[in-house]
Motif scaffolding. Structure first.
Motif, PDB file in Angstrom:
ATOM      1  N   ALA A  81       6.765  -5.590 -13.765  1.00 49.47           N
ATOM      2  CA  ALA A  81       6.605  -6.598 -14.814  1.00 49.47           C
ATOM      3  C   ALA A  81       7.164  -6.096 -16.144  1.00 49.47           C
ATOM      4  O   ALA A  81       7.839  -6.842 -16.870  1.00 49.47           O
ATOM      5  N   ASN A  82       6.890  -4.846 -16.469  1.00 48.44           N
ATOM      6  CA  ASN A  82       7.414  -4.282 -17.710  1.00 48.44           C
ATOM      7  C   ASN A  82       8.941  -4.305 -17.721  1.00 48.44           C
ATOM      8  O   ASN A  82       9.572  -4.686 -18.711  1.00 48.44           O
ATOM      9  N   ASN A  83       9.546  -3.904 -16.613  1.00 50.26           N
ATOM     10  CA  ASN A  83      11.009  -3.877 -16.546  1.00 50.26           C
ATOM     11  C   ASN A  83      11.599  -5.279 -16.642  1.00 50.26           C
ATOM     12  O   ASN A  83      12.678  -5.473 -17.215  1.00 50.26           O
ATOM     13  N   ILE A  84      10.887  -6.261 -16.103  1.00 56.65           N
ATOM     14  CA  ILE A  84      11.335  -7.647 -16.226  1.00 56.65           C
ATOM     15  C   ILE A  84      11.276  -8.081 -17.692  1.00 56.65           C
ATOM     16  O   ILE A  84      12.204  -8.712 -18.218  1.00 56.65           O
ATOM     17  N   GLY A  85      10.178  -7.744 -18.367  1.00 60.08           N
ATOM     18  CA  GLY A  85      10.055  -8.076 -19.790  1.00 60.08           C
ATOM     19  C   GLY A  85      11.165  -7.448 -20.607  1.00 60.08           C
ATOM     20  O   GLY A  85      11.764  -8.097 -21.483  1.00 60.08           O
ATOM     21  N   MET A  86      11.470  -6.184 -20.325  1.00 56.53           N
ATOM     22  CA  MET A  86      12.533  -5.488 -21.053  1.00 56.53           C
ATOM     23  C   MET A  86      13.899  -6.112 -20.766  1.00 56.53           C
ATOM     24  O   MET A  86      14.744  -6.220 -21.652  1.00 56.53           O
ATOM     25  N   GLU A  87      14.089  -6.533 -19.530  1.00 50.15           N
ATOM     26  CA  GLU A  87      15.353  -7.181 -19.167  1.00 50.15           C
ATOM     27  C   GLU A  87      15.496  -8.520 -19.901  1.00 50.15           C
ATOM     28  O   GLU A  87      16.593  -8.872 -20.370  1.00 50.15           O
ATOM     29  N   MET A  88      14.393  -9.256 -20.026  1.00 51.95           N
ATOM     30  CA  MET A  88      14.420 -10.520 -20.754  1.00 51.95           C
ATOM     31  C   MET A  88      14.747 -10.278 -22.231  1.00 51.95           C
ATOM     32  O   MET A  88      15.464 -11.063 -22.856  1.00 51.95           O
ATOM     33  N   LYS A  91       0.821  -1.212   0.000  1.00 54.05           N
ATOM     34  CA  LYS A  91       0.000   0.000   0.000  1.00 54.05           C
ATOM     35  C   LYS A  91       0.851   1.258   0.000  1.00 54.05           C
ATOM     36  O   LYS A  91       0.400   2.337  -0.371  1.00 54.05           O
ATOM     37  N   GLU A  92       2.084   1.145   0.426  1.00 60.42           N
ATOM     38  CA  GLU A  92       2.959   2.317   0.543  1.00 60.42           C
ATOM     39  C   GLU A  92       3.803   2.571  -0.710  1.00 60.42           C
ATOM     40  O   GLU A  92       4.092   3.706  -1.055  1.00 60.42           O
ATOM     41  N   GLU A  93       4.218   1.501  -1.406  1.00 57.73           N
ATOM     42  CA  GLU A  93       5.118   1.700  -2.548  1.00 57.73           C
ATOM     43  C   GLU A  93       5.069   0.527  -3.514  1.00 57.73           C
ATOM     44  O   GLU A  93       4.580  -0.548  -3.195  1.00 57.73           O
ATOM     45  N   GLY A  94       5.615   0.790  -4.712  1.00 56.76           N
ATOM     46  CA  GLY A  94       5.696  -0.248  -5.735  1.00 56.76           C
ATOM     47  C   GLY A  94       4.563  -0.157  -6.748  1.00 56.76           C
ATOM     48  O   GLY A  94       3.597   0.586  -6.568  1.00 56.76           O
ATOM     49  N   ALA A  95       4.695  -0.904  -7.845  1.00 54.31           N
ATOM     50  CA  ALA A  95       3.674  -0.979  -8.895  1.00 54.31           C
ATOM     51  C   ALA A  95       3.942  -2.243  -9.708  1.00 54.31           C
ATOM     52  O   ALA A  95       5.005  -2.392 -10.291  1.00 54.31           O
ATOM     53  N   GLU A 127      12.439 -19.542 -14.857  1.00 51.65           N
ATOM     54  CA  GLU A 127      13.376 -19.396 -13.739  1.00 51.65           C
ATOM     55  C   GLU A 127      13.911 -17.967 -13.655  1.00 51.65           C
ATOM     56  O   GLU A 127      14.010 -17.392 -12.563  1.00 51.65           O
ATOM     57  N   LYS A 128      14.246 -17.396 -14.812  1.00 47.44           N
ATOM     58  CA  LYS A 128      14.809 -16.041 -14.825  1.00 47.44           C
ATOM     59  C   LYS A 128      13.775 -15.012 -14.397  1.00 47.44           C
ATOM     60  O   LYS A 128      14.084 -14.078 -13.644  1.00 47.44           O
ATOM     61  N   VAL A 129      12.532 -15.154 -14.863  1.00 50.19           N
ATOM     62  CA  VAL A 129      11.464 -14.234 -14.451  1.00 50.19           C
ATOM     63  C   VAL A 129      11.279 -14.303 -12.937  1.00 50.19           C
ATOM     64  O   VAL A 129      11.134 -13.272 -12.266  1.00 50.19           O
ATOM     65  N   CYS A 130      11.292 -15.506 -12.375  1.00 47.19           N
ATOM     66  CA  CYS A 130      11.153 -15.659 -10.921  1.00 47.19           C
ATOM     67  C   CYS A 130      12.318 -14.997 -10.181  1.00 47.19           C
ATOM     68  O   CYS A 130      12.114 -14.341  -9.147  1.00 47.19           O
ATOM     69  N   ASP A 131      13.534 -15.162 -10.697  1.00 43.68           N
ATOM     70  CA  ASP A 131      14.704 -14.530 -10.067  1.00 43.68           C
ATOM     71  C   ASP A 131      14.563 -13.008 -10.059  1.00 43.68           C
ATOM     72  O   ASP A 131      14.843 -12.349  -9.045  1.00 43.68           O
ATOM     73  N   LEU A 132      14.138 -12.451 -11.188  1.00 45.65           N
ATOM     74  CA  LEU A 132      13.981 -10.997 -11.287  1.00 45.65           C
ATOM     75  C   LEU A 132      12.854 -10.494 -10.385  1.00 45.65           C
ATOM     76  O   LEU A 132      12.944  -9.417  -9.793  1.00 45.65           O
ATOM     77  N   LEU A 133      11.805 -11.291 -10.251  1.00 52.38           N
ATOM     78  CA  LEU A 133      10.707 -10.928  -9.352  1.00 52.38           C
ATOM     79  C   LEU A 133      11.168 -10.926  -7.895  1.00 52.38           C
ATOM     80  O   LEU A 133      10.814 -10.029  -7.120  1.00 52.38           O
ATOM     81  N   LYS A 134      11.938 -11.928  -7.518  1.00 50.36           N
ATOM     82  CA  LYS A 134      12.433 -12.003  -6.139  1.00 50.36           C
ATOM     83  C   LYS A 134      13.264 -10.774  -5.789  1.00 50.36           C
ATOM     84  O   LYS A 134      13.190 -10.257  -4.684  1.00 50.36           O
ATOM     85  N   ARG A 135      14.048 -10.318  -6.757  1.00 49.13           N
ATOM     86  CA  ARG A 135      14.875  -9.133  -6.519  1.00 49.13           C
ATOM     87  C   ARG A 135      14.052  -7.868  -6.410  1.00 49.13           C
ATOM     88  O   ARG A 135      14.387  -6.956  -5.655  1.00 49.13           O
ATOM     89  N   GLY A 136      12.950  -7.788  -7.181  1.00 54.03           N
ATOM     90  CA  GLY A 136      12.208  -6.533  -7.270  1.00 54.03           C
ATOM     91  C   GLY A 136      10.951  -6.429  -6.436  1.00 54.03           C
ATOM     92  O   GLY A 136      10.494  -5.323  -6.137  1.00 54.03           O
TER      93      GLY A 136
END
Length: 310
Positions: free
Chosen positions: A171-178, A162-166, A223-232
């Motif tokens: 998700a968009n940044n993860i897609g761009m990183e992929m 509720k305080e931060e994040g989107a 696996e890579k998407v999950c790794d990026l999600l864990k970080r973000g």
């Protein structure tokens, strides 16, 4: 018949009336193929979207998003009758064989030029089988051969607080990183969920990321998407839902629409998803499965996905 690779076409055809496509991708799923073409024009290319569906019964659907054309095709051969202006271009044949997809294009005048020369220079094309060189009053016919890829859709939810994040930005940044890693990132779809959910952070949306993948790359991408999600992620409820193929099972679509209108539980999402062959991954928690599955159900209907139901 003449067989030409993209570099051969670039060397052979340097005429001012040849406008190379940017990229061509073909994803196979049973008797269907989803063809994605990045056209050199933007709005002017709407002509192709209209003509292809009108001319060939192999084209089940066609749509344009900027310079990206998406055609839903069925495997087989069409008996086309080309007619200037009325039915000027279309797909004559769709073949899936081994690790390749072959799509035969035919067209009059400029559409005939596009059948081989323009498409054949695109990234992703292995070769072109040139049957007839088009232009003017002549019919152009050619098979564009690309690697056989498959569609992978990953639903994501519950990454913010509720305080931060989107979720949509992460998700968009993860897609761009992929994409930077060389994977074919095709789309990002925002799915509006039940707006009266008391547990929501703010806007209550889930995201579907869409990829075209080479056989064998699927586990690495998940696996890579999950790794990026864990970080973000900022949440302890983050989860993903993973679906293979072009077709959306009807029960998942129904669930997606229902999740826009009412509260759902993780148990319900798990039951429906598992029945439909969806893979779930709890990245940091379980609750994200609810929205992640809903996003899968509506990823290919963006107008419905964004609707708000009161």
């Amino acid at each position: 018949m003449e067989i030409l690779k993209p570099e051969d076409l670039k060397e052979k055809f340097k005429d001012p009336w040849v406008a190379p496509y940017k990229k061509v991708i073909a994803m196979a799923d049973g008797d269907q193929v989803e063809l994605v073409e990045y056209h050199p024009c933007i709005s002017g290319s709407q002509w192709m979207i209209y003509q292809y569906k009108r001319t060939s019964n192999l084209v089940l659907d066609s749509k344009r998003d900027g310079d990206k054309h998406t055609y839903l095709l069925k495997v087989g051969k069409a008996d086309m009758e080309l007619k200037p202006s009325f039915s000027a271009a279309g797909i004559e044949e769709v073949v899936v064989e081994g690790d390749e997809v072959k799509v035969v294009h035919a067209g009059l005048a400029g559409a005939g030029v596009g059948a081989a020369m323009c498409r054949g220079m695109a990234k992703g094309v292995k070769r072109v089988e040139l049957y007839d060189v088009g232009g003017g009053s002549k019919v152009g016919r050619a098979a564009v051969v690309t690697p056989r890829m498959q569609k992978l859709v990953i639903g994501i939810d519950d990454t913010d607080t509720k305080e931060e994040g989107a979720t949509w930005t992460l998700a968009n940044n993860i897609g761009m990183e992929m994409a930077k890693m060389g994977y074919e990132y095709l789309d990002h779809v925002t799915c509006q969920l039940y707006p009266h959910n008391p547990n929501k952070t703010q806007n209550c949306v889930a995201i579907a990321l869409v990829f075209a993948v080479m056989p064998g790359d699927r586990p690495k991408i998940v696996e890579k998407v999950c790794d990026l999600l864990k970080r973000g992620t900022l949440s302890d409820k983050t989860a993903i839902a993973v679906m293979d193929g072009i077709k959306v099972p009807e029960k998942i679509r129904e669930y997606g629409i229902s999740a826009k209108k009412s509260m759902k539980t993780a148990e319900e999402a798990e039951k429906i998803g598992e029945e439909a062959g969806v893979q779930f991954v709890e990245v940091t928690g379980r609750e994200g499965k609810i929205g992640a599955l809903a996003a899968l159900g509506l990823y290919n209907d963006i107008e419905e996905a964004v609707k708000v139901y009161y």
